[in-house]
Design a protein around this motif. Structure first.
Motif, short mmCIF file in Angstrom:
data_model
loop_
_atom_site.label_atom_id
_atom_site.label_comp_id
_atom_site.label_asym_id
_atom_site.label_seq_id
_atom_site.Cartn_x
_atom_site.Cartn_y
_atom_site.Cartn_z
N PHE A 277 0.85 -1.19 0.00
CA PHE A 277 0.00 0.00 0.00
C PHE A 277 0.88 1.24 0.00
O PHE A 277 2.08 1.17 0.28
CB PHE A 277 -0.93 0.02 1.22
CG PHE A 277 -0.24 -0.18 2.53
CD1 PHE A 277 0.39 0.87 3.18
CD2 PHE A 277 -0.19 -1.43 3.12
CE1 PHE A 277 1.05 0.69 4.39
CE2 PHE A 277 0.47 -1.63 4.34
CZ PHE A 277 1.09 -0.56 4.97
N GLU A 278 0.31 2.37 -0.32
CA GLU A 278 1.06 3.61 -0.36
C GLU A 278 1.53 3.99 1.04
O GLU A 278 0.79 3.87 2.02
CB GLU A 278 0.20 4.75 -0.94
CG GLU A 278 -0.10 4.58 -2.41
CD GLU A 278 -0.79 5.81 -2.98
OE1 GLU A 278 -0.39 6.94 -2.67
OE2 GLU A 278 -1.77 5.61 -3.75
N ASP A 283 2.13 15.34 4.73
CA ASP A 283 1.79 16.48 3.88
C ASP A 283 0.90 16.12 2.69
O ASP A 283 0.36 17.01 2.03
CB ASP A 283 3.05 17.19 3.38
CG ASP A 283 3.96 16.27 2.58
OD1 ASP A 283 3.81 15.04 2.69
OD2 ASP A 283 4.82 16.79 1.84
N THR A 284 0.74 14.82 2.42
CA THR A 284 -0.11 14.42 1.29
C THR A 284 -1.32 13.59 1.73
O THR A 284 -2.21 13.34 0.92
CB THR A 284 0.70 13.59 0.26
OG1 THR A 284 1.30 12.47 0.92
CG2 THR A 284 1.78 14.46 -0.37
N ARG A 288 -9.45 10.22 6.67
CA ARG A 288 -9.22 9.41 7.87
C ARG A 288 -7.75 9.10 8.08
O ARG A 288 -7.30 8.98 9.23
CB ARG A 288 -10.03 8.11 7.78
CG ARG A 288 -11.54 8.33 7.80
CD ARG A 288 -12.29 7.02 7.62
NE ARG A 288 -12.10 6.13 8.76
CZ ARG A 288 -12.50 4.86 8.78
NH1 ARG A 288 -13.11 4.35 7.71
NH2 ARG A 288 -12.30 4.12 9.85
N VAL A 289 -6.99 8.97 6.99
CA VAL A 289 -5.56 8.71 7.13
C VAL A 289 -4.87 9.93 7.74
O VAL A 289 -4.00 9.79 8.61
CB VAL A 289 -4.94 8.35 5.76
CG1 VAL A 289 -3.43 8.18 5.90
CG2 VAL A 289 -5.57 7.07 5.22
N LYS A 290 -5.25 11.12 7.30
CA LYS A 290 -4.70 12.36 7.87
C LYS A 290 -5.01 12.44 9.37
O LYS A 290 -4.14 12.78 10.18
CB LYS A 290 -5.30 13.56 7.15
CG LYS A 290 -4.79 14.92 7.63
CD LYS A 290 -3.42 15.23 7.09
CE LYS A 290 -3.03 16.66 7.35
NZ LYS A 290 -1.70 16.99 6.81
N ASP A 291 -6.25 12.11 9.74
CA ASP A 291 -6.63 12.14 11.16
C ASP A 291 -5.82 11.13 11.96
O ASP A 291 -5.43 11.39 13.10
CB ASP A 291 -8.13 11.83 11.30
CG ASP A 291 -9.01 12.92 10.69
OD1 ASP A 291 -8.51 14.04 10.51
OD2 ASP A 291 -10.19 12.62 10.39
N TRP A 292 -5.60 9.97 11.36
CA TRP A 292 -4.83 8.92 12.03
C TRP A 292 -3.39 9.37 12.26
O TRP A 292 -2.81 9.16 13.34
CB TRP A 292 -4.87 7.64 11.20
CG TRP A 292 -4.01 6.54 11.74
CD1 TRP A 292 -4.31 5.70 12.77
CD2 TRP A 292 -2.69 6.18 11.30
NE1 TRP A 292 -3.26 4.82 12.99
CE2 TRP A 292 -2.27 5.10 12.09
CE3 TRP A 292 -1.85 6.65 10.29
CZ2 TRP A 292 -1.03 4.50 11.92
CZ3 TRP A 292 -0.61 6.06 10.12
CH2 TRP A 292 -0.21 4.99 10.94
N GLY A 374 13.51 11.36 -2.00
CA GLY A 374 13.45 11.09 -0.57
C GLY A 374 12.16 10.52 -0.04
O GLY A 374 11.90 10.58 1.17
N ARG A 375 11.33 9.92 -0.91
CA ARG A 375 10.13 9.23 -0.42
C ARG A 375 9.70 8.16 -1.41
O ARG A 375 10.02 8.22 -2.59
CB ARG A 375 9.00 10.20 -0.12
CG ARG A 375 8.45 10.99 -1.29
CD ARG A 375 7.24 11.82 -0.90
NE ARG A 375 7.54 12.72 0.20
CZ ARG A 375 6.62 13.44 0.85
NH1 ARG A 375 5.35 13.37 0.50
NH2 ARG A 375 6.96 14.22 1.85
#
Length: 385
Positions: A277-278, A283-284, A288-292, A374-375
């Motif tokens: 998975f990604e 920053d991207t 729900r992923v941001k909240d997590w 770098g990612r």
């Protein structure tokens, strides 16, 4: 007579660790050894999920009590930790334990005690393949991307895309590395190709100069790395020292972590890896992923990463099937729920988790990712061996 044969024998399950108010589960992680950069965030992910589940009422009113032991990535310590959790803590399930050699060390006594081994932090085949003639082996399930199949899918993509003349491999000489080797060899054979160089290293090694020098001298132009985090970085630093810039390097899913580009910096730019998975970046991330990510940073004072996702998903997946098992939770009812075919979908866009009576591996859908600026970024998704 048929009912007495092993193939038809009943799997023994435990009901220990379940009370009217709680469910006791355990894990062992490397919190002090060579894989502590993976073990600590996995443990944190497990904790965060357990706290979230408990805050929302638990599992049919029962709160999760999580026992965490430090294995130091040492099989002997992992075995002792497993014994302690079985006999003293009376765990109901072992969830998200880290490492192929460490999980293998305690697996037999865990299964013999009737305790489910769920979603370990290793995708080695022994964590999900089971012999129907050995009913206790039904108690193991995995939701990580398997090394053999993901290596095959990623190798197929790399060979078809870059058309290398000499494909080579360097792998860790243990159960994990041998799974990567198996995938590498089987995929080349399926494409009527032969490996040019096969070399290995002992777990815990820090010097890869001889292996890298040999593969460069042999003219390898595609190199499979059956390495974990620190070893991947060490190998790529040696590649850089040797000025070896005319080959593609593909790591297994065990190296698809932000730690690799954080530690390796310029040396790992351009490295490819199999992935499930990604990788979540603050920053991207959205929704729900941001909240997590925000909740994780608030709880632990550090950035969430792929290992934290693995720990969080392991506990959330357990909760899903434990709830499905019903209010009168037992070991047998959990096993039935896991094998029911019911689907669990996480918040990170992973392939859906689904098990059956004959398949205890959630998914084999693979991505190929590459380190750019770098990612980790996705190069190709939806690969299925």
């Amino acid at each position: 007579m048929l009912l007495a044969t092993p193939a038809f024998a009943q799997t023994k399950t435990t009901n220990q660790g379940i009370t009217a108010t709680e469910i006791v589960v355990g894990t062992h992680q490397d919190l002090s050894g060579p894989l502590k950069t993976a073990g600590v965030p996995i443990a944190n992910g497990l904790k965060l999920a357990a706290e979230e589940i408990n805050a929302s009422g638990g599992i049919h009113g029962r709160k999760i009590r999580l026992v965490i032991e430090d294995s130091g990535y040492d099989p002997k310590r992992a075995l002792l930790a497993t014994q302690k959790m079985i006999e003293r803590d009376k765990i109901f399930s072992l969830i998200g334990a880290l490492g192929s050699p460490t999980v293998m060390a305690g697996q037999d006594i865990l299964l013999d005690a009737g305790i489910t081994q769920l979603f370990p932090g290793t995708a080695a085949e022994f964590t999900y393949k089971f012999d129907p003639a050995k009913p206790q082996e039904r108690l193991k399930f995995n939701n990580l991307l398997p090394y053999v199949e993901s290596t095959r899918a990623a190798m197929k993509y790399m060979v078809e895309t870059f058309k290398p003349q000499k494909s080579c491999i360097m792998y860790q000489d243990d159960e994990y590395g041998k799974n990567v080797l198996e995938g590498f060899e089987k995929q080349l054979a399926a494409m009527n190709l032969k490996p040019a160089t096969i070399t290995s290293y002992k777990r815990g090694a820090a010097d890869f100069s001889s292996q890298i020098s040999k593969m460069k001298a042999d003219g390898c132009d595609l190199v499979m790395l059956g390495t974990v985090i620190r070893e991947t970085v060490g190998a790529m630093i040696e590649v850089k020292k040797n000025g070896w810039d005319n080959a593609k390097f593909l790591a297994s899913a065990a190296a698809n972590f932000p730690d690799v580009h954080v530690l390796g910096k310029d040396a790992v730019e351009g490295l490819y890896a199999a992935a499930a998975f990604e990788v979540p970046y603050e920053d991207t991330a959205k929704g729900r992923v941001k909240d997590w990510i925000t909740a994780y940073k608030k709880a632990f004072g550090s950035d969430a990463n792929t290992q934290a996702v693995i720990g969080y998903n392991a506990m959330m997946t357990f909760a899903h099937y434990a709830k499905l098992a019903g209010k009168d939770l037992t070991g047998q009812k959990l096993l039935d729920a896991l094998e029911s075919g019911d689907v669990y979908q996480d918040i990170f866009g992973s392939a859906p988790t689904k098990f059956s009576k004959t398949n205890h591996l959630a998914s084999t859908v693979t991505q190929v990712q590459k380190i750019e600026n770098g990612r980790w970024v996705v190069v190709k998704g939806g690969l299925v061996f």
